[in-house]
Design a protein around this motif. Structure first.
Motif, PDB file in Angstrom:
ATOM      1  N   VAL A  83     104.663  25.697  95.133  1.00 43.37           N
ATOM      2  CA  VAL A  83     104.422  24.263  95.309  1.00 43.37           C
ATOM      3  C   VAL A  83     103.091  24.020  96.011  1.00 43.37           C
ATOM      4  CG1 VAL A  83     105.292  22.158  96.398  1.00 43.37           C
ATOM      5  CG2 VAL A  83     106.888  23.771  95.342  1.00 43.37           C
ATOM      6  N   ARG A  84     102.784  24.869  96.978  1.00 39.27           N
ATOM      7  CA  ARG A  84     101.518  24.724  97.709  1.00 39.27           C
ATOM      8  C   ARG A  84     100.326  24.966  96.793  1.00 39.27           C
ATOM      9  NH1 ARG A  84      99.945  28.071 103.251  1.00 39.27           N
ATOM     10  NH2 ARG A  84      97.933  27.010 103.624  1.00 39.27           N
ATOM     11  N   LEU A  85     100.447  25.915  95.866  1.00 36.35           N
ATOM     12  CA  LEU A  85      99.350  26.200  94.941  1.00 36.35           C
ATOM     13  C   LEU A  85      99.142  25.060  93.945  1.00 36.35           C
ATOM     14  CD1 LEU A  85     100.007  29.980  94.181  1.00 36.35           C
ATOM     15  CD2 LEU A  85      98.224  29.005  95.647  1.00 36.35           C
ATOM     16  N   LEU A  86     100.234  24.409  93.546  1.00 37.31           N
ATOM     17  CA  LEU A  86     100.129  23.337  92.554  1.00 37.31           C
ATOM     18  C   LEU A  86      99.805  21.981  93.181  1.00 37.31           C
ATOM     19  CD1 LEU A  86     103.158  24.223  90.248  1.00 37.31           C
ATOM     20  CD2 LEU A  86     100.742  24.725  89.866  1.00 37.31           C
ATOM     21  N   ARG A  87      99.936  21.874  94.514  1.00 37.69           N
ATOM     22  CA  ARG A  87      99.737  20.573  95.172  1.00 37.69           C
ATOM     23  C   ARG A  87      98.353  19.973  94.912  1.00 37.69           C
ATOM     24  NH1 ARG A  87     101.065  21.421 100.885  1.00 37.69           N
ATOM     25  NH2 ARG A  87     103.202  21.482 100.064  1.00 37.69           N
ATOM     26  N   PRO A  88      97.245  20.758  94.946  1.00 41.19           N
ATOM     27  CA  PRO A  88      95.928  20.136  94.699  1.00 41.19           C
ATOM     28  C   PRO A  88      95.817  19.457  93.341  1.00 41.19           C
ATOM     29  CG  PRO A  88      95.672  22.317  95.659  1.00 41.19           C
ATOM     30  CD  PRO A  88      97.111  22.169  95.320  1.00 41.19           C
ATOM     31  N   LEU A 108      98.145  38.932  76.176  1.00 38.41           N
ATOM     32  CA  LEU A 108      98.666  38.881  77.545  1.00 38.41           C
ATOM     33  C   LEU A 108      97.602  38.431  78.543  1.00 38.41           C
ATOM     34  CD1 LEU A 108     100.750  42.208  77.549  1.00 38.41           C
ATOM     35  CD2 LEU A 108     101.545  39.870  77.084  1.00 38.41           C
ATOM     36  N   LEU A 109      96.334  38.678  78.183  1.00 40.33           N
ATOM     37  CA  LEU A 109      95.234  38.304  79.080  1.00 40.33           C
ATOM     38  C   LEU A 109      94.757  36.876  78.868  1.00 40.33           C
ATOM     39  CD1 LEU A 109      93.039  41.549  78.835  1.00 40.33           C
ATOM     40  CD2 LEU A 109      94.719  40.950  80.587  1.00 40.33           C
ATOM     41  N   SER A 110      95.205  36.239  77.790  1.00 36.30           N
ATOM     42  CA  SER A 110      94.683  34.899  77.464  1.00 36.30           C
ATOM     43  C   SER A 110      94.961  33.849  78.546  1.00 36.30           C
ATOM     44  CB  SER A 110      95.250  34.436  76.118  1.00 36.30           C
ATOM     45  OG  SER A 110      96.672  34.395  76.162  1.00 36.30           O
ATOM     46  N   PRO A 111      96.072  33.891  79.331  1.00 35.96           N
ATOM     47  CA  PRO A 111      96.241  32.874  80.380  1.00 35.96           C
ATOM     48  C   PRO A 111      95.292  33.041  81.567  1.00 35.96           C
ATOM     49  CG  PRO A 111      98.366  33.788  79.732  1.00 35.96           C
ATOM     50  CD  PRO A 111      97.301  34.681  79.161  1.00 35.96           C
ATOM     51  N   LEU A 112      94.728  34.253  81.740  1.00 35.73           N
ATOM     52  CA  LEU A 112      93.895  34.487  82.926  1.00 35.73           C
ATOM     53  C   LEU A 112      92.667  33.587  82.988  1.00 35.73           C
ATOM     54  CD1 LEU A 112      94.097  38.390  83.262  1.00 35.73           C
ATOM     55  CD2 LEU A 112      95.404  36.624  84.469  1.00 35.73           C
ATOM     56  N   PRO A 113      91.920  33.359  81.888  1.00 34.51           N
ATOM     57  CA  PRO A 113      90.772  32.442  81.989  1.00 34.51           C
ATOM     58  C   PRO A 113      91.173  31.027  82.406  1.00 34.51           C
ATOM     59  CG  PRO A 113      90.600  33.770  80.004  1.00 34.51           C
ATOM     60  CD  PRO A 113      91.961  34.021  80.575  1.00 34.51           C
ATOM     61  N   LEU A 114      92.347  30.577  81.965  1.00 33.82           N
ATOM     62  CA  LEU A 114      92.788  29.230  82.349  1.00 33.82           C
ATOM     63  C   LEU A 114      93.162  29.166  83.828  1.00 33.82           C
ATOM     64  CD1 LEU A 114      94.950  28.316  79.228  1.00 33.82           C
ATOM     65  CD2 LEU A 114      92.542  27.800  79.681  1.00 33.82           C
ATOM     66  N   LEU A 115      93.797  30.249  84.307  1.00 29.77           N
ATOM     67  CA  LEU A 115      94.092  30.302  85.742  1.00 29.77           C
ATOM     68  C   LEU A 115      92.803  30.357  86.558  1.00 29.77           C
ATOM     69  CD1 LEU A 115      97.097  32.827  85.778  1.00 29.77           C
ATOM     70  CD2 LEU A 115      97.178  30.331  86.017  1.00 29.77           C
ATOM     71  N   LEU A 116      91.827  31.101  86.053  1.00 28.73           N
ATOM     72  CA  LEU A 116      90.535  31.179  86.733  1.00 28.73           C
ATOM     73  C   LEU A 116      89.852  29.811  86.728  1.00 28.73           C
ATOM     74  CD1 LEU A 116      88.352  32.811  88.136  1.00 28.73           C
ATOM     75  CD2 LEU A 116      87.463  33.456  85.884  1.00 28.73           C
ATOM     76  N   LEU A 117      89.981  29.078  85.617  1.00 24.28           N
ATOM     77  CA  LEU A 117      89.392  27.738  85.552  1.00 24.28           C
ATOM     78  C   LEU A 117      90.030  26.818  86.591  1.00 24.28           C
ATOM     79  CD1 LEU A 117      87.612  25.606  84.247  1.00 24.28           C
ATOM     80  CD2 LEU A 117      89.415  25.236  82.549  1.00 24.28           C
ATOM     81  N   ALA A 118      91.356  26.910  86.752  1.00 24.94           N
ATOM     82  CA  ALA A 118      92.028  26.097  87.759  1.00 24.94           C
ATOM     83  C   ALA A 118      91.509  26.422  89.152  1.00 24.94           C
ATOM     84  CB  ALA A 118      93.538  26.316  87.681  1.00 24.94           C
ATOM     85  N   VAL A 128      89.429  23.775  91.790  1.00 20.87           N
ATOM     86  CA  VAL A 128      89.839  23.492  93.173  1.00 20.87           C
ATOM     87  C   VAL A 128      88.820  24.045  94.165  1.00 20.87           C
ATOM     88  CG1 VAL A 128      91.618  23.872  94.911  1.00 20.87           C
ATOM     89  CG2 VAL A 128      92.271  23.434  92.536  1.00 20.87           C
ATOM     90  N   GLY A 129      88.416  25.309  93.956  1.00 20.54           N
ATOM     91  CA  GLY A 129      87.502  25.948  94.911  1.00 20.54           C
ATOM     92  C   GLY A 129      86.133  25.306  94.950  1.00 20.54           C
ATOM     93  N   SER A 130      85.585  24.965  93.784  1.00 19.42           N
ATOM     94  CA  SER A 130      84.260  24.333  93.758  1.00 19.42           C
ATOM     95  C   SER A 130      84.313  22.947  94.386  1.00 19.42           C
ATOM     96  CB  SER A 130      83.748  24.246  92.321  1.00 19.42           C
ATOM     97  OG  SER A 130      84.621  23.450  91.521  1.00 19.42           O
TER      98      SER A 130
END
Length: 388
Positions: free
Chosen positions: A2-7, A146-156, A160-162
């Motif tokens: 929940v904390r990760l999805l809050r932003p 199996l690796l295809s979701p990783l770029p989307l997670l990296l984009l998220a 948030v980080g930027s």
């Protein structure tokens, strides 16, 4: 989780993302002309940062999109004011260039990471990559899926980080300078002093009026005399009218009204105080020496309030007792001395806000005040205020 999805449930996360994209508009215009010219766009951007008004433009954008504050908020986190010094201009230049670099990186990743996720899915199914991808995949393997979701997670994470990074930079580079922080602190101090002064004004004026009204009403009931009751009602009316004038003036200050309000009373109006105290039953003897009309306005106004509070304390705590008031102007100072017999059940000095207000008024004018028993069985309020 929940904390990760809050932003991602906060609007400011996406407004920060938009803010970074807006930084790329300028070089993107040059790309349509020639890609080499896109790098030359940093020079006019730096020149724009030297313009004092650019700090206002960037400050408004940063408040709205990075912090969610309105441009007219009183917060000093991000300044919305022209650059006053060369240091402010330099910080604005650094901000513009940093925003351009971070925005360009975020814009590129925003486009390329979804493309990479699609390429991984295509490669897992034996398809070919798109022509716009910067990352070339070797072969076509099923585990690419199996690796295809990783770029989307990296984009998220990039979004948030930027956003957090650019906000921290804005607070650092578009925040107030040391001189601006000092100016804001001085303004805040002035506001607090003004509020304290208004609070004392209300306490002294309204407190005096209520004390007179209570004393007069009680005396009229005890006297059971139509003539005395008539005098008491007259005193209550006059005191209440004066208190309403003071209240109207203070409210006018609080509202910053344009209409004129009654001027604050001075020691030349002290007869009104004495008459009010005498009408309440107190035996007040008064002695005035020296030219009261030559007392500076600020000193005379504060002296009036001090005398008002002293007489209010007599009526409230001592009752109908003989009171001696001595006001003297001599040797570059104003001296106020109020004495009354101290009842047996009030032997200890008072500690209310009224006496504290007397001492505060005297201290603000560079004077001194003594309140308490004088050793001869009397209660004394003695205040000395310099005229300079």
């Amino acid at each position: 989780m929940v904390r990760l999805l809050r932003p991602f449930g906060r609007v400011v996360t996406y407004t920060r993302w938009l803010h970074l994209f807006m930084a790329v508009v300028w070089p993107a215009m040059w790309i349509f002309v020639d890609e080499a010219w896109a790098f030359a766009s940093v020079l006019p951007l730096a020149a724009a940062g030297l313009v004092p008004g650019m700090r206002v433009v960037e400050g408004v954008q940063a408040r709205l999109l990075l912090t969610g504050h309105r441009p007219d908020d009183a917060t000093m986190d991000i300044v919305v004011a022209p650059s006053a010094t060369w240091a402010d201009r330099a910080r604005t230049v650094v901000w513009l260039e940093a925003r351009l670099v971070i925005g360009s990186c975020v814009a590129m990743l925003t486009v390329q990471l979804p493309v990479l996720a699609i390429d991984l899915m295509n490669a897992a199914r034996g398809g070919r990559q798109g022509d716009g991808s910067y990352v070339r995949l070797a072969g076509d393997h099923w585990w690419y899926g199996l690796l295809s979701p990783l770029p989307l997670l990296l984009l998220a994470a990039v979004v948030v980080g930027s956003g957090q990074l650019i906000t921290r930079l804005a607070l650092r580079l578009l925040g107030p300078s040391a001189a601006e922080r000092l100016g804001a602190l001085e303004e805040r101090t002035e506001q607090l002093l003004e509020r304290n002064r208004i609070a004392r004004e209300l306490h002294d004026s309204i407190g005096h009026a209520l004390t007179v009204a209570v004393v007069q009403a009680g005396a009229a009931r005890a006297a059971n005399s139509a003539e005395f009751t008539d005098r008491a009602l007259t005193a209550i009316e006059e005191t209440g009218r004066a208190a309403l004038e003071d209240l109207e003036r203070v409210l006018g200050v609080l509202r910053e009204a344009d209409r004129p309000v009654s001027s604050r009373p001075t020691l030349t109006d002290a007869d009104r105080l004495l008459a009010s105290a005498r009408a309440s039953g107190a035996e007040v003897g008064a002695e005035f020496t020296g030219p009261l009309e030559t007392v500076p306005g600020a000193v005379s106004r504060e002296g009036y309030r001090i005398l008002q509070e002293a007489l209010t304390n007599v009526l409230r705590h001592a009752g109908e007792v003989p009171t001696l008031v001595h006001v003297a102007v001599a040797d570059g100072a104003l001296t106020l001395d109020v004495r009354n017999p101290l009842p047996d059940d009030r032997a200890a000095p008072g500690r209310g806000s009224g006496l504290r207000g007397i001492r505060e008024r005297a201290a603000l004018l560079g004077g001194r005040a003594h309140t308490g028993p004088d050793g001869a069985g009397d209660w004394q309020v003695r205040v000395e205020l310099p005229l300079g």
